[in-house]
Structure formats: structure tokens, C-alpha cells
Design a protein around this motif. Structure first.
Motif, PDB file in Angstrom:
ATOM      1  N   ASP A 123       0.845  -1.183   0.000  1.00  0.00           N
ATOM      2  CA  ASP A 123       0.000   0.000   0.000  1.00  0.00           C
ATOM      3  C   ASP A 123       0.889   1.244   0.000  1.00  0.00           C
ATOM      4  O   ASP A 123       2.125   1.148   0.032  1.00  0.00           O
ATOM      5  N   ALA A 124       0.268   2.423  -0.035  1.00  0.00           N
ATOM      6  CA  ALA A 124       1.036   3.669  -0.129  1.00  0.00           C
ATOM      7  C   ALA A 124       1.944   3.871   1.066  1.00  0.00           C
ATOM      8  O   ALA A 124       2.958   4.573   0.977  1.00  0.00           O
ATOM      9  N   GLY A 125       1.582   3.223   2.193  1.00  0.00           N
ATOM     10  CA  GLY A 125       2.416   3.356   3.385  1.00  0.00           C
ATOM     11  C   GLY A 125       3.532   2.330   3.460  1.00  0.00           C
ATOM     12  O   GLY A 125       4.284   2.297   4.432  1.00  0.00           O
ATOM     13  N   GLY A 126       3.632   1.463   2.455  1.00  0.00           N
ATOM     14  CA  GLY A 126       4.705   0.476   2.431  1.00  0.00           C
ATOM     15  C   GLY A 126       4.358  -0.847   3.093  1.00  0.00           C
ATOM     16  O   GLY A 126       5.221  -1.728   3.196  1.00  0.00           O
ATOM     17  N   ALA A 127       3.094  -1.023   3.527  1.00  0.00           N
ATOM     18  CA  ALA A 127       2.694  -2.291   4.147  1.00  0.00           C
ATOM     19  C   ALA A 127       2.341  -3.292   3.059  1.00  0.00           C
ATOM     20  O   ALA A 127       1.669  -2.966   2.078  1.00  0.00           O
ATOM     21  N   LEU A 128       2.786  -4.522   3.230  1.00  0.00           N
ATOM     22  CA  LEU A 128       2.534  -5.577   2.250  1.00  0.00           C
ATOM     23  C   LEU A 128       1.045  -5.921   2.213  1.00  0.00           C
ATOM     24  O   LEU A 128       0.427  -6.188   3.246  1.00  0.00           O
TER      25      LEU A 128
END
Length: 809
Positions: free
Chosen positions: A337-342
Motif C-alpha cells: 500500500d502507499a504506506g509500504g505495508a505488504l
């Protein structure tokens, strides 16, 4: 650089899996190092190789070859021969001492023969050998290499050094001066390298999570690298590993970069470690859930030659695609996601087919799906946010699907559902909180059987159902292991049969058939001793309320021995039959507590022979009959201890005689006429010596006989009124007359041979007069018991028994 991974666990039968090989291949790793113990593949020196572990290693080598992965066969025994695990330094002795160098060569010659044609195999001669000297170890190395080449295997051989095989100390030990001396290693194929190990903690043991510094990796490889460049030696870093803190990762990255900067020396290395049993190990890079990277993987992947592309999707998510050398198609596609979470990951095999996918839900739950070569999903797992398995589903090629459900944190499923190829539920296995199990079987989606087991998987009950869903059969197992099988009617509402079997199911303990009116018939079986056959022993007729209405006890030949009828007031009527079951032998009645009340015994011809009646006070009456007689010939009375008390005898003319026990043990005998009048009263001693006899006529005393203790006899005759004696005669013991007297109307006594009045009245002996007068004045006693009432009771008993006899016939 050829970067690989140690996948441990073969000592515990945990070999590298295909999923693990696929994962590390997708990350760009070139090889896997597979440690195994000497004893695992060869139980004793010069023995044959053990089939199973060698077959398993062959399977791994073949799959790894397809995935483009080399396999280093690492003999992980620390220089020890076959025995217990080398970590424990078991009975297998060190090479060059208790274990011979030829035995070591023999092992490698046999292994090389198996893998000679597998181009992706590398032979790792020994992990960290503890052999006593470099010269001894050198001889063993050369013997093993010679055996490998003689077996026709030309693949690379990795030669370890002593002193824990440390790279940092290689140049200051005999490793460099003896093993590394020019020409010391003799390899006809010229295809070997020195295997070294290097950990970055203070004592270089690999037992600490901390490293000395961020540059310690480079520092510990510099000397051996310079030595190899100088001598032309080739090196392979067989073990290295770090924890996931920043300093450790920097040291790891620096060390791998240093190795890549010296490609003429370093052929590659295998990181320590991965494997199913290594999730909690501080250096482990075993992927979580088999697909999620460990922190160290970012550093390792950067040195495998893998490349990543980045693309921003329309919804703002970012897609990272991994490519590895030699494979045109991507090996991994990650969506973040945009926050870097898989959010998801897709893993592809060597052929470019989708191998596995991971989806991460908003609540942190994970869905993991595996795919067959055909492209269809053949497995799926769901984990909670703590990565605890909640469900696991596998789909066979046949289409059969199995789903296992787990409580968070448990390793054993609490429910397993199996579905047929048509998607219809076929089986459900539930594990209860107490460890017991319930197994539900289905047919065409309808329940057909329910089995219950205890925690030890011993069957405790089984319910079977008809196609219409009605219960048809129910089986339970008791604490003794016996099995009770109930069969139901077509609608499952009523039990029609209950059969109990022995624990081995070979013999029937009992069989009960139920009627529509609620009555049941139960046949019980037993055996007299362990060597005899099981036989029917009782047949019970049971009422709807479960109470026994009638019980038939059987002889060994199967005939009825006795029949117990339970009356509404819980008293019992028992018929006892002959051995062949055709003749009634006795008819008995008991109260509710099984105290005998009466017993009628019959002759083989079916005639009454005796009747026993027990009173409520504990006494007993036994009437004996003459064959065919309607009334008893005698009735005996006994006390509660069966001590005889009296007998009443009857003759065919209607006369009755009673014999009663006196307090001194003698007998009082009374005879009655047919009209019930007393005919005589006699007293006897315990030895049946007559003491007195009183005879009656018309209810009055007619005569009295007294026998003295000296044996003399006194006989008195009374008048018609029985009020006074009219004559007394005295006899000796032989009944010779001694004297005779008669009485006048005034009761004066005269000798019988003298004229009346001559000499006047005489005086009798006082005791004789008292005895005669006393007996005359004593009224005759009643019978010892009311034999008239007794006869009435016996007649009633006989009437009922005769009915039973007629019914039996």
C-alpha cells in the motif's frame, strides 16, 4: 556471486521442502547446503547406504536441479564416524583414531556413485572436523577425493579445515601450511575449493546476536582472501549468519560485498540458516508462513543478482517485481500500500507458473494459497494477525478437498472437514476439549455415521443413519471393552434389537429384541471357562419400563433350566425344569427380596412329591406327598436354623398324628381321628422310649399308660366320663402283671383279686396316684400347629402349582 542457504533439520527427518527450494530460488539463491549425519546414511563403517535418507536426498537433488539450484551434500559429523549424533559425540570415534580413513573414503565413494551423474551436486566432505592433526585430516581428505573420482563423479569437492574451520584463523594455523600447501590436496579432476566458516560475534561461535562491529565481516576475511589470491586457492564460505539488528545487517552487507569484490577467490557462500525447525533462531531466514521475508533477506537478496522493478498502480499501491538471473519471467510480485505495508505477494516457480500467493487483510489476517502445476489452487491457509494458523485447506488432483480448523496458537486442528470432488461434505472430524474425537461421515451430503473416540482413539460410540436421515444403528463401548449395538426401526424412533459383543467382536454377550408393545426379549451368553464355547445362559422378557418380567435360565445344552416370573409386586415365581427342559421339577415363590416363601417339588412323572413353606418369622414347613395323593402324607416343621420341631402325618382314612419336639428333646405324639377328635396322646424320651400314653374315647380319657424310669408299666382305665380311674394295673419291664386294682364309686381302691370291701380299701403309692390323677386331669393338647390352616395353604399352593405344571406342558 553464488549465494546459497543452509537448510537444516535432516537429523530430525525435516528435509528441505519443495516450497523452500522454490522460495529461495525465487530470491535468486544459487545453492542449498543440506547437512546430514554419517549415521543417517550409513549405520556402520563399510556398510551399505541406508535407502530412505539417500532416496530422500536424491529427490531433493532432482527437484533442485529443475529449479536451477545446486545442492551441497554436507556431511555434518564434525569428523566423527557413524554413531549417535555428532553433537553428542556418540560412540562413533574420530577419523584417524577410532574411525579409519578407509571407512571415510568408503562412505564418500558410495555416495559419489549415487550422485555421479547429478551435475548440480557439490560434495562437502565434513563439517568442522575435530580430527587430531592436519596431516591426519589431509590423508583422509585425499582418500575421500580419490574414492569420489574413482566412482566417476567429477563435481566440485569442498575441503574444510580444522580449528572450527574459521576463516579468520586460517592463515595462522596448519590449515594454510598443511592443507593449503602447494600440491597437498590431490584431485585428479582439479575441482575443489577450501570451505571456511565465519561468524561475526566476539568469540566467532555464532552463538551471540551481537556482532563486534559493522566492519568485522570484512576484517575477518581479509587475511584468508589475501592468502588465496597469493596461492591461487579457491574459497567457499560454508557458514555465516547474523541477527537482524542494524549493525549486524551492515556487517553482513559489507562482508558479502567484499567477497563479490574478489571473485577470483570466493566461489560463493551459504548463509546459516533456514529450515522448518529454525523459526526462533536469531540468524534464521526461514520465511514466515513460508513466504514472508526475514529482515536479513533484504541484504542477502541484494547479493544474489536478483533485480526489482517498481511501479505505482492506479489505486496508489506500489508493485515490486523480482527477476533473477537466468529466468525471463518474474519470480515474485509484491503489492504494497502507499504506506509500504505488504498487501499481497505472488511467488512463481522455475517454469513461470504461479506457485503461491499471500493476501493480507485489513484486520491483519493472512490468506496463503498454493497452486498445482496445472494452475488450480491446491492449498490455502488462513492465519490471524499473530501468524497463528486458523485454517488449512488442501485440494487433491482428484478434486477431494480437506479443510482443517485451528484455535489460535494450537498446532493440532480441532476440526477437519473433507469434501468430495463434487464439493459435498463427506467427512467431519472434531476434537473436543477433553481430547476426545467425533467423526461425522456423510453420504450425498446427509449424515450417515457418527463415531466418538476417547483421547486415546478408542471407539466409545458409533451412530449410523439411513438414507432418509433416521438413526438405524447405534454402537457404544463400555469400560470393559464390550460393544453394545442398537438397531432401530425404519423411522429411527424405536430400538428393535440390542446386541452386546465381546471386545474382540468375535462373540455375542447378549441379544435383545424389542416388540412394538414395548416388551423385549434378551438372550444372554456366557462361557463356563476360557476354553469353552460361548452359549446362551439366560433369556429375559423385559417390560416397557425396563423391569424384567420373566427370566429363563438355560442349561449348557440350550434347554430351559428354570423360569423366573416377576409379579407386579416384585415377588418371584420360579419354575425349575429337568436337564432336558421337558419336565417341571419344582415350582417356587419368593418375596421381592428373594426370600423363599414356598417350593413345590414334582416327580419325573409330574406328580407332587413335596411342598415347602417358609413363614415370615423364618420357620419352615415341608409337606411330603405319596405319588398321586391329593393331600400330604406328612408335614414337618423346622425352626429358622432348620432344626426339626414337629411332624404331622396323615393316612388315607383321614387320621392325623402329630409328633412335636418337647423342651427336653423328647417327643409329644398326638393321634386324631377322621372327625378331628383326639385318639391318643403319647410322650417319648429323646431315645423314643415311651413315657406315657393317654387314650381317649368321645373326648374323654379312656386309659393311661405310664412307663417308669425303672421299666415298669402302669395302666389305668377310666370310666365312660373319663372323670375317675376304674382300674389300675402294674406290670414289670417284661409286661408281666405285678398287681391290679379297681376303684369303687367313692374312688376307693381295692385289689383286683379280693372281694370288694374285704380288708377295706387299700392305699396306693402316692406317686402312682399323683401321676394317674395328673394325667387324667390334664386336658389333651392341641396339635403342634394348625394343620387344618396348613392344609388349606398347601391346597392353594398345590392348585397354583398344578396350573403352572399344566401350562408348562
Amino acid at each position: 556471486m553464488n549465494l546459497g542457504i543452509n537448510i537444516n533439520g535432516s537429523d530430525w527427518n525435516l528435509y528441505p521442502t519443495q516450497d523452500e527450494i522454490d522460495y529461495f530460488a525465487a530470491k535468486g539463491f544459487h545453492s542449498i547446503r543440506v547437512p546430514f549425519e554419517w549415521s543417517l546414511v550409513q549405520s556402520s563403517e563399510f556398510g551399505d547406504l541406508n535407502p530412505y535418507p539417500v532416496d530422500k536426498l536424491e529427490e531433493i537433488v532432482r527437484y533442485a536441479a529443475h529449479a536451477g539450484i545446486n545442492v551441497i551434500l554436507d556431511l555434518h559429523s564434525y569428523g566423527y564416524g557413524p554413531g549417535d549424533h555428532s553433537y553428542d559425540h556418540g560412540p562413533g570415534g574420530l577419523i584417524g583414531a577410532e574411525t579409519s580413513v578407509p571407512a571415510f573414503a568408503d562412505l564418500w565413494g558410495k555416495l559419489a556413485s549415487v550422485f555421479a551423474n547429478d551435475g548440480n551436486v557439490v560434495f562437502g566432505l565434513m563439517n568442522e572436523p575435530q580430527v587430531s592433526s592436519s596431516s591426519t585430516w589431509l590423508a583422509a581428505v585425499n582418500a575421500a577425493i580419490a574414492a569420489i573420482r574413482e566412482a566417476g563423479a567429477s563435481q566440485p569437492v569442498l575441503v574444510p579445515g580444522l580449528n572450527w574451520d574459521s576463516a579468520a584463523t586460517w592463515t595462522v594455523t596448519d590449515n594454510a601450511s598443511v592443507l593449503g600447501a602447494p600440491g597437498a590436496i590431490v584431485d585428479p579432476a582439479h575441482n575443489f575449493a577450501f570451505e571456511v566458516h565465519q561468524y561475526l560475534d566476539a568469540d566467532m561461535s555464532g552463538q551471540s546476536a551481537s556482532v563486534v562491529s559493522s566492519t568485522i565481516g570484512v576484517e575477518r576475511l581479509e587475511a584468508v582472501t589475501h592468502w588465496a589470491e597469493t596461492t591461487g586457492a579457491k574459497l567457499f564460505l560454508g557458514e555465516f549468519g547474523v541477527a537482524n539488528d542494524t549493525t549486524s545487517l551492515q556487517a553482513l552487507d559489507g562482508m558479502l560485498g567484499f567477497m563479490q569484490a574478489h571473485p577470483s577467490v570466493w566461489l560463493g557462500g551459504t548463509y546459516w540458516a533456514a529450515g522448518e525447525s529454525w523459526h526462533d533462531y536469531m540468524y534464521s531466514v526461514e520465511p514466515a508462513l513460508g513466504i514472508i521475508d526475514a529482515a536479513q533477506m533484504d541484504v542477502l537478496e541484494a547479493h544474489t543478482g536478483a533485480t526489482l522493478t517498481r511501479a505505482v498502480l492506479d489505486n496508489g499501491d506500489v508493485q515490486y517485481t523480482t527477476y533473477v538471473p537466468g529466468r525471463m519471467q518474474p519470480t515474485i510480485i509484491d503489492i504494497l500500500d502507499a504506506g509500504g505495508a505488504l498487501k499481497s505477494r505472488a511467488l512463481f516457480d522455475i517454469d513461470g507458473h504461479l506457485s503461491k500467493t499471500l493476501d493480507v487483510a485489513v484486520d491483519g489476517f493472512y490468506s496463503l494459497t498454493g497452486y498445482a502445476a496445472s494452475g488450480h489452487a491446491d492449498s490455502s491457509k488462513v492465519y490471524d494477525s499473530g501468524q497463528h494458523l486458523l485454517s488449512s485447506t488442501t485440494v487433491a488432483d482428484s478434486g477431494i478437498r480437506e479443510t482443517q480448523l485451528f484455535h489460535s496458537g494450537d498446532y493440532s486442528p480441532y476440526q477437519i472437514d473433507t469434501y468430495g470432488a463434487d464439493g459435498v461434505l463427506a467427512n467431519r472430524l472434531v476434537t473436543e476439549s477433553d481430547g476426545g474425537h467425533i467423526d461425522y461421515l456423510y453420504s450425498d451430503g446427509k449424515i450417515s455415521c457418527v463415531q466418538k473416540f476417547d483421547a486415546g482413539w478408542q471407539l466409545t460410540s458409533q451412530a449410523e443413519y439411513c438414507a432418509n436421515g433416521a438413526l438405524s444403528r447405534f454402537t457404544t463401548t463400555d469400560d470393559h471393552g464390550n460393544h453394545a449395538v442398537q438397531q432401530f426401526d425404519s423411522i429411527g424412533s424405536m430400538v428393535v434389537n440390542l446386541t452386546v459383543y465381546t471386545p474382540d467382536w468375535l462373540n455375542v454377550v447378549s441379544s435383545t429384541t424389542y416388540e412394538a408393545n414395548g416388551m423385549a426379549r434378551c438372550v444372554s451368553f456366557e462361557r463356563i471357562d476360557p476354553s469353552s464355547e460361548w452359549r446362551a445362559s439366560t433369556i429375559d422378557t423385559i417390560q416397557a419400563d425396563g423391569a424384567i418380567f420373566e427370566r429363563a435360565t438355560l442349561n449348557p445344552n440350550g434347554t430351559v433350566a428354570s423360569l423366573d416370573h416377576v409379579n407386579p409386586d416384585q415377588t418371584h415365581t420360579v419354575s425349575v425344569l429337568s436337564a432336558d427342559g421337558t419336565t417341571l421339577q419344582s415350582w417356587e415363590t419368593y418375596d421381592a427380596d428373594w426370600h423363599l416363601e414356598s417350593r413345590v417339588s414334582f416327580t419325573p412323572a409330574g406328580q407332587v412329591s413335596s411342598v415347602q413353606h417358609d413363614t415370615s418369622s423364618g420357620g419352615h414347613y415341608v409337606a411330603s406327598y405319596t405319588a398321586g395323593a391329593g393331600q400330604p402324607a406328612s408335614i414337618d416343621a423346622y425352626d429358622a436354623a432348620w432344626q426339626w420341631q414337629s411332624r404331622t402325618s396323615f393316612d388315607f382314612a383321614g387320621h392325623v398324628a402329630t409328633d412335636s419336639l418337647t423342651q427336653d428333646g423328647g417327643h409329644a405324639v398326638i393321634s386324631y381321628g377322621a372327625d378331628g377328635d383326639v385318639l391318643s396322646q403319647e410322650l417319648y424320651s429323646s431315645a423314643w422310649q415311651l413315657q406315657s400314653r393317654v387314650s381317649y374315647e368321645n373326648g374323654h380319657v379312656a386309659s393311661i399308660q405310664i412307663d417308669t424310669s425303672a421299666g415298669a408299666h402302669v395302666v389305668a382305665t377310666f370310666d365312660q366320663a373319663g372323670a375317675a380311674a376304674s382300674n389300675i394295673q402294674l406290670f414289670d419291664a417284661e409286661w408281666a402283671m405285678l398287681d391290679s386294682f379297681h376303684f369303687d364309686t367313692l374312688a376307693n381302691a381295692y385289689r383286683a383279686d379280693g372281694p370288694e370291701g374285704i380288708g377295706g380299701p387299700i392305699t396306693l403309692a402316692p406317686e402312682l396316684g399323683a401321676a394317674v390323677t395328673g394325667l387324667a386331669a390334664t386336658p389333651f393338647p392341641a396339635a403342634a400347629h394348625d394343620y387344618h390352616g396348613e392344609l388349606d395353604f398347601l391346597a392353594q399352593t398345590l392348585h397354583t402349582a398344578q396350573d403352572a405344571l399344566a401350562h408348562w406342558h
